[in-house]
Scaffold this motif. Structure first.
Motif, PDB file in Angstrom:
ATOM      1  N   LYS A 246       6.340   8.907  -8.703  1.00 13.89           N
ATOM      2  CA  LYS A 246       6.466   8.297 -10.030  1.00 13.89           C
ATOM      3  C   LYS A 246       7.811   7.614 -10.273  1.00 13.89           C
ATOM      4  N   ASN A 247       8.849   7.938  -9.530  1.00 16.18           N
ATOM      5  CA  ASN A 247      10.168   7.352  -9.721  1.00 16.18           C
ATOM      6  C   ASN A 247      10.403   6.301  -8.640  1.00 16.18           C
ATOM      7  N   ASP A 248      10.796   5.088  -9.036  1.00 14.87           N
ATOM      8  CA  ASP A 248      10.963   3.991  -8.084  1.00 14.87           C
ATOM      9  C   ASP A 248      12.012   4.282  -7.014  1.00 14.87           C
ATOM     10  N   ASP A 249      13.115   4.913  -7.397  1.00 14.92           N
ATOM     11  CA  ASP A 249      14.164   5.226  -6.418  1.00 14.92           C
ATOM     12  C   ASP A 249      13.652   6.216  -5.374  1.00 14.92           C
ATOM     13  N   ASP A 250      12.929   7.224  -5.834  1.00 14.54           N
ATOM     14  CA  ASP A 250      12.354   8.191  -4.897  1.00 14.54           C
ATOM     15  C   ASP A 250      11.312   7.533  -3.993  1.00 14.54           C
ATOM     16  N   CYS A 251      10.533   6.612  -4.565  1.00 15.05           N
ATOM     17  CA  CYS A 251       9.537   5.885  -3.770  1.00 15.05           C
ATOM     18  C   CYS A 251      10.211   5.091  -2.657  1.00 15.05           C
TER      19      CYS A 251
ATOM     20  N   SER B  36       0.828  -1.201   0.000  1.00 18.75           N
ATOM     21  CA  SER B  36       0.000   0.000   0.000  1.00 18.75           C
ATOM     22  C   SER B  36       0.865   1.255   0.000  1.00 18.75           C
ATOM     23  N   LEU B  37       1.905   1.257   0.812  1.00 21.69           N
ATOM     24  CA  LEU B  37       2.804   2.407   0.879  1.00 21.69           C
ATOM     25  C   LEU B  37       3.472   2.648  -0.468  1.00 21.69           C
ATOM     26  N   TYR B  38       3.866   1.571  -1.124  1.00 27.52           N
ATOM     27  CA  TYR B  38       4.505   1.721  -2.429  1.00 27.52           C
ATOM     28  C   TYR B  38       3.545   2.352  -3.437  1.00 27.52           C
ATOM     29  N   HIS B  39       2.307   1.878  -3.477  1.00 24.62           N
ATOM     30  CA  HIS B  39       1.334   2.443  -4.423  1.00 24.62           C
ATOM     31  C   HIS B  39       1.121   3.924  -4.176  1.00 24.62           C
ATOM     32  N   ILE B  40       1.038   4.299  -2.923  1.00 23.94           N
ATOM     33  CA  ILE B  40       0.819   5.707  -2.590  1.00 23.94           C
ATOM     34  C   ILE B  40       2.027   6.541  -2.985  1.00 23.94           C
ATOM     35  N   ALA B  41       3.219   6.064  -2.646  1.00 23.68           N
ATOM     36  CA  ALA B  41       4.440   6.795  -3.001  1.00 23.68           C
ATOM     37  C   ALA B  41       4.574   6.905  -4.519  1.00 23.68           C
ATOM     38  N   LYS B  42       4.249   5.831  -5.229  1.00 19.42           N
ATOM     39  CA  LYS B  42       4.357   5.832  -6.687  1.00 19.42           C
ATOM     40  C   LYS B  42       3.375   6.817  -7.317  1.00 19.42           C
ATOM     41  N   SER B  43       2.210   6.968  -6.710  1.00 18.60           N
ATOM     42  CA  SER B  43       1.226   7.903  -7.261  1.00 18.60           C
ATOM     43  C   SER B  43       1.658   9.352  -7.070  1.00 18.60           C
ATOM     44  N   ILE B  44       2.543   9.593  -6.113  1.00 18.63           N
ATOM     45  CA  ILE B  44       3.018  10.952  -5.868  1.00 18.63           C
ATOM     46  C   ILE B  44       4.335  11.219  -6.590  1.00 18.63           C
TER      47      ILE B  44
ATOM     48  N   MET C 190       9.657   5.738   1.316  1.00 22.45           N
ATOM     49  CA  MET C 190       9.167   4.662   2.189  1.00 22.45           C
ATOM     50  C   MET C 190      10.143   4.400   3.331  1.00 22.45           C
ATOM     51  N   GLN C 191      11.419   4.349   3.020  1.00 21.72           N
ATOM     52  CA  GLN C 191      12.431   4.102   4.047  1.00 21.72           C
ATOM     53  C   GLN C 191      12.430   5.213   5.088  1.00 21.72           C
ATOM     54  N   ASN C 192      12.396   6.458   4.641  1.00 19.94           N
ATOM     55  CA  ASN C 192      12.380   7.591   5.570  1.00 19.94           C
ATOM     56  C   ASN C 192      11.103   7.604   6.407  1.00 19.94           C
TER      57      ASN C 192
ATOM     58  N   ILE D 166       9.815  15.980  -3.148  1.00 21.36           N
ATOM     59  CA  ILE D 166       9.444  16.841  -4.273  1.00 21.36           C
ATOM     60  C   ILE D 166      10.021  18.244  -4.076  1.00 21.36           C
ATOM     61  N   ARG D 167       9.874  18.770  -2.866  1.00 19.95           N
ATOM     62  CA  ARG D 167      10.396  20.114  -2.596  1.00 19.95           C
ATOM     63  C   ARG D 167      11.918  20.166  -2.680  1.00 19.95           C
ATOM     64  N   SER D 168      12.578  19.107  -2.282  1.00 18.99           N
ATOM     65  CA  SER D 168      14.043  19.115  -2.247  1.00 18.99           C
ATOM     66  C   SER D 168      14.676  18.864  -3.615  1.00 18.99           C
ATOM     67  N   ARG D 169      13.898  18.384  -4.562  1.00 12.34           N
ATOM     68  CA  ARG D 169      14.431  18.125  -5.910  1.00 12.34           C
ATOM     69  C   ARG D 169      14.383  19.402  -6.729  1.00 12.34           C
ATOM     70  N   LYS D 170      15.488  20.089  -6.802  1.00 14.79           N
ATOM     71  CA  LYS D 170      15.540  21.338  -7.555  1.00 14.79           C
ATOM     72  C   LYS D 170      16.019  21.122  -8.990  1.00 14.79           C
TER      73      LYS D 170
END
Length: 166
Positions: free
Chosen positions: A26-31, A16-24, A35-37, A71-75
Motif C-alpha cells: 500500500k505504500n509507494d516507497d515500500d513498493c 504488473s509487479l507494481y500492482h502486486i506490490a501495491k496490493s500488499i 520491486m528493487q530487491n 511487512i515482517r521487518s516493519r515493527k
C-alpha cells in the motif's frame, strides 16, 4: 537467459509487479523497495530458473516474498493520519476510487488473488504457483473476494442489493 533478455522481461513485467506490490504493501516507497530487491534477487538467482516461460510467475513469487519480508521487518507504528492520507491520495489517482478502496480494504488472502487474476490477468494455475496454494483454494478465495467486494460496493455505481421476491 542473458542480461539483455532479463532486462527486457523485467521491463515488460514492471507495471504488473507494481500492482502486486501495491496490493500488499500500500505504500509507494515500500513498493519501490520490494520491486528493487525482488529484481536484484531474481538476477542473482537467475540460474535457478528452470523454465524461462515461467519467468514472470517466478519473479512475482520473489516479489511477494520481498513484500512479506518488508511487512515482517516493519515493527514501528504508523500514525493513523499518515496512513489515511496515503490511502486517500492513492484512491484519488484511480479511475474508480470506490472500487480501489473496497479492494484495498479486503483481507490479503482475498485481495492478492483478485489483483493477480483480474488486474494482472494471471491464470488460476499461475496464481497457484505464485501463491503456493491449491487450485481449489485459489478459486475459493476468488469467489469469496468477489462476494465481499459485491457487499462493499452495494449502492455504488448503480448496484443495489436485490431482495428475493416470493
Amino acid at each position: 537467459m542473458n542480461k539483455k533478455q532479463f532486462t527486457a522481461q523485467v521491463l515488460e513485467a514492471e507495471k504488473s509487479l507494481y500492482h502486486i506490490a501495491k496490493s500488499i504493501l500500500k505504500n509507494d516507497d515500500d513498493c519501490a523497495d520490494a520491486m528493487q530487491n525482488a529484481i536484484l534477487h531474481a538476477f542473482e538467482k537467475l540460474h535457478t530458473l528452470r523454465n524461462e516461460l515461467y519467468f514472470k510467475t517466478w519473479l512475482t513469487r520473489i516479489l511477494i516474498n520481498e513484500c512479506n519480508y518488508i511487512i515482517r521487518s516493519r515493527k514501528e507504528q504508523v500514525p493513523y493520519e499518515d496512513y489515511y492520507e496515503d490511502e486517500k491520495a492513492a484512491a484519488e489517482q484511480e479511475d474508480y476510487p470506490d472500487v480501489f478502496e473496497a479492494v484495498m480494504e479486503l483481507d490479503e488472502h482475498y485481495r492478492i488473488p483478485l489483483v493477480l487474476f483480474y488486474v494482472e490477468e494471471f491464470s488460476i494455475k499461475e496464481i497457484c504457483r505464485i501463491l503456493k496454494l491449491s487450485q481449489g483454494t485459489v478459486k475459493t478465495r476468488l469467489y469469496r473476494g468477489r462476494r465481499l467486494l459485491k457487499e462493499k460496493l452495494e449502492g455504488v455505481y448503480g448496484y443495489e442489493k436485490k431482495e428475493l421476491v416470493r
